[in-house]
Design an enzyme around this catalytic site. Structure first.
Site, PDB file in Angstrom:
ATOM      1  N   SER A 257       0.812  -1.132  -0.003  1.00  0.00           N
ATOM      2  CA  SER A 257      -0.004   0.262  -0.002  1.00  0.00           C
ATOM      3  C   SER A 257       0.978   1.224   0.050  1.00  0.00           C
ATOM      4  CB  SER A 257      -0.850   0.003   1.214  1.00  0.00           C
ATOM      5  OG  SER A 257      -0.224   0.538   2.345  1.00  0.00           O
ATOM      6  N   LYS A 258       0.217   2.407  -0.011  1.00  0.00           N
ATOM      7  CA  LYS A 258       0.839   3.575  -0.272  1.00  0.00           C
ATOM      8  C   LYS A 258       1.645   3.977   1.342  1.00  0.00           C
ATOM      9  CE  LYS A 258      -0.786   6.383  -3.559  1.00  0.00           C
ATOM     10  NZ  LYS A 258      -1.501   5.557  -4.633  1.00  0.00           N
ATOM     11  N   ARG A 259       0.874   3.488   2.292  1.00  0.00           N
ATOM     12  CA  ARG A 259       1.346   3.852   3.817  1.00  0.00           C
ATOM     13  C   ARG A 259       2.190   2.628   4.179  1.00  0.00           C
ATOM     14  NH1 ARG A 259      -0.866   8.305   2.935  1.00  0.00           N
ATOM     15  NH2 ARG A 259      -3.137   8.346   2.284  1.00  0.00           N
ATOM     16  N   VAL A 271       7.986   1.896   3.040  1.00  0.00           N
ATOM     17  CA  VAL A 271       7.464   2.153   1.575  1.00  0.00           C
ATOM     18  C   VAL A 271       7.973   3.326   0.815  1.00  0.00           C
ATOM     19  CG1 VAL A 271       5.385   0.831   1.972  1.00  0.00           C
ATOM     20  CG2 VAL A 271       5.471   3.225   2.647  1.00  0.00           C
TER      21      VAL A 271
END
Ligand code: GLU
Ligand code: ZN
Length: 500
Positions: A257-259, A271
Site C-alpha cells: 500500500s501507499k502507507r 514504503v
C-alpha cells in the site's frame, strides 16, 4: 507499436513522498528512454491543490537523482514542451475541453450536487449501477441556453461514444484489452472551478509532450479506456500503453500500500524511498534491485550494472503477473554492493551514518581517526550503512561506557563471580602485554581463558560486551587495538564494577 522517437514520462502527483513502487515505475521509464536513445520526462501532476505536500517535489527530485534516473525535461532542467507543472497549463486544458464540446465529444453538465446525490440514492434503491445518468447530454438547445443565461456553473463531461459495443486496445505488457462501453461513465474532464481532472490533463499533456509510450502502474489500467477514447475523440495518434505489474507485500498478501507494507516475517517494512535512503541502502543496489521487480536481465543474473540493464531492457519482457516485493533480496544485494566498494569509498558513505549515531557532525566525524581503520573490520558484517553506527558507537565514547543492562555482561553458563574474575584477569593480562597488537592480544586472551577454565567463546563474550557495549562487534582483537590499551583497561575495570 510505434516508430515515433521514444519519449516517456514519470508523472507523479506531489501529494506525498516518492513511494518505492513509483520509484520502480520511474526507473523502468528511465531504462527504456536510455535503451532507445529517447527522452525521459518528469511531469508534475499538481491538479489536486488541496492535497499538495509542500516538499514533495524536492523529495521526488532528490530520490530520482539518488537512484540515477536523471530526467531530460521537466522541473529544474526545462525543455521545449513545458511548462511541466499541470497547474501552469490550465488554459491548455480549457481550450481542449472546449474543443471537445464544439465537436460533440463532450458536453456541459449543469447538475447540482443535490441532483447527483438524488440520482445516486435512486440508483442504489433500485439496485442499479450508480453513476451519472447523462441527463445533460440530452438537454435541448433551449434548456442549455437557459442554463447559460442564468450563469449556472457547469462541469465538462466526456460523451462516451458509442454507448454500446466495445473497444480493444493493445497493452505492450498485457496484450489485447477489451472494454465494454456500457460500463463506462461520462467522466468529468473539466471541473466547475476550471481545473482539469486527471483524465483530461494526462491525455492532453501526453499528446502535446509527444509521449510515445505510457508506462505506468497497474492501478491506472482502469483509467486506460477513457484515455483511449479521449485520444480517439481528439483524433490523435495513440501512444503505446503499458501497465506495470502490481507489487505485492513481501509476505505475498495483498498489494503493497501507499502507507505501509508487511515483510515476510510479518513486521512492517518501509514504503518510501527516502526511508530506504535513511536506512543506508546504496543507490546502485536499489536500482539493481528495483530493475528485478517485474523484469529481469536474462532470467538468472541478479547482480548487474545500469549499463547492462539499459542494453537489455525491453517493455515486452516485463512480466504482467503481480510480483511480491523481495525485501530480503534487497538486504542481501545491498550487502553484496557494500562489499564491492573500496574501503575509502565505503568510509565516505559511512561518515554521515556513524556521525548521526554518535551525535557528531559529519565534519567532526571526519576528523576522528578511529573510523577509517574500522571500515575493513565491519565491511563483511553490515548489510546497510545504518547498521555500522551501533557497531562503532563505542569508539566515539571517549571514556567509559554505560552498561544499562549489566546482566548482559555475564557470559553464557557463567556466574557473576566468574564474570568479574574474567574481567579482572583479562585486564591484568592485557596490561602486561609487551606488544599491543592483534596477534599478541589473541594469544593473551586464549591463555587467559584456559587459566580460568573457560571456553574462549565465553571469555570473548564478556570482553566484547565490556569494551563495545554490544554482543556483536567488528572482529574483537583488531577492535581492541584500535580502542587503545588505556581505554580498554578502563572499560574492563568499569564493567567488573557494574556486574559486582
Ligand atoms: N499522477 C499520476 C500518479 O500520481 C500519474 C499516473 C500516470 O502515470 O498516468 O500516479
Ligand atoms: Zn448534468
Amino acid at each position: 507499436m510505434t516508430d515515433r522517437p521514444v519519449r516517456v514520462r514519470f508523472a507523479p502527483s506531489p501529494t506525498g513522498y516518492l513511494h518505492i513502487g513509483s520509484a520502480r515505475s520511474a526507473l523502468f521509464n528511465w531504462l527504456y528512454a536510455r535503451h532507445s536513445d529517447g527522452k525521459f520526462i518528469l511531469r508534475i501532476e499538481d491538479t489536486d491543490q488541496k492535497r499538495l505536500v509542500e516538499d514533495a517535489l524536492d523529495d521526488f527530485a532528490a530520490g530520482l537523482r539518488w537512484l540515477g534516473c536523471q530526467w531530460d525535461e521537466g522541473p529544474e532542467v526545462g525543455g521545449d514542451y513545458g511548462p511541466y507543472f499541470q497547474s501552469q497549463r490550465l488554459s491548455v486544458y480549457r481550450q481542449w475541453a472546449d474543443w471537445l464540446v464544439e465537436h460533440g465529444h463532450a458536453y456541459r453538465c449543469y447538475c447540482s450536487e443535490e441532483r447527483l446525490g438524488r440520482v445516486r440514492e435512486e440508483q442504489t434503491a433500485a439496485k442499479e449501477q450508480t453513476g451519472y445518468d447523462r441527463h445533460c447530454r440530452y438537454l435541448t438547445p433551449e434548456q442549455r441556453a437557459q442554463h447559460e443565461a442564468t450563469g449556472d456553473p457547469y462541469v465538462i463531461r466526456l460523451a462516451v461514444e458509442p454507448l454500446d459495443g466495445s473497444t480493444t486496445f493493445h497493452d505492450a505488457i498485457r496484450g489485447a484489452i477489451t472494454f465494454e462501453h456500457s460500463l463506462l461513465q461520462d467522466a468529468v474532464l473539466l471541473k466547475s472551478d476550471g481545473w482539469p481532472t486527471y483524465h483530461l490533463a494526462a491525455v492532453v499533456d501526453d499528446h502535446f509532450m509527444q509521449i510515445s509510450h505510457i508506462m505506468r502502474s497497474d492501478e491506472w489500467l482502469s483509467s486506460a479506456p477513457l484515455g483511449v477514447l479521449l485520444y480517439q475523440a481528439f483524433g490523435w495518434e495513440q501512444p503505446v500503453w503499458a501497465h506495470l505489474p502490481v507489487i505485492l507485500n513481501p509476505n505475498g498478501k495483498g498489494k503493497m500500500s501507499k502507507r505501509h507494507a508487511v515483510g515476510a516475517d510479518g513486521k512492517s517494512i518501509p514504503v518510501l524511498l527516502k526511508d530506504y535512503i535513511a536506512d543506508g541502502y546504496l543507490p546502485e543496489a536499489m536500482a539493481n534491485f528495483l530493475a528485478n521487480v517485474g523484469w529481469n536481465l536474462d532470467g538468472s543474473t541478479e547482480v548487474f550494472t545500469p549499463e547492462q540493464a539499459i542494453a537489455a531492457f525491453d517493455i515486452s519482457a516485463i512480466n504482467p503477473s503481480p510480483a511480491a516485493f523481495p525485501y530480503d533480496k534487497l538486504v542481501w544485494l545491498n550487502g553484496v554492493y557494500i562489499r564491492q566498494l573500496d574501503d575509502d569509498d565505503l568510509y565516505q558513505r559511512l561518515l554521515p551514518f556513524v556521525a548521526r549515531g554518535a551525535g557528531l557532525s559529519v565534519e567532526a566525524m571526519a576528523g576522528r581517526p578511529e573510523l577509517r581503520p574500522a571500515v575493513p573490520l565491519i565491511k563483511e558484517r553490515i548489510k546497510t550503512l545504518a547498521e555500522a553506527a551501533p557497531m562503532l558507537d563505542y569508539f566515539f565514547v571517549d571514556g567509559l561506557l554505560a552498561y544499562p543492562d549489566p546482566q548482559a555482561l555475564i557470559g553464557e553458563k557463567m556466574s557473576t563471580a566468574q564474570t568479574v574474575e574474567a574481567l579482572h584477569g583479562s585486564a591484568a593480562a592485557l596490561a602486561s602485554l609487551a606488544n599491543f597488537d592483534k596477534d599478541s592480544i589473541e594469544a593473551c586472551l586464549r591463555a587467559q581463558a584456559e587459566m580460568l577454565g573457560l571456553k574462549i567463546r565465553q571469555l570473548l563474550h564478556v570482553v566484547r560486551v565490556a569494551l563495545t557495549g554490544a554482543k556483536v562487534s567488528p572482529p574483537l582483537f583488531a577492535t581492541i587495538v584500535s580502542l587503545g590499551r588505556e581505554r580498554a583497561l578502563a572499560r574492563l575495570a568499569a564493567a567488573a564494577k557494574a556486574v559486582e
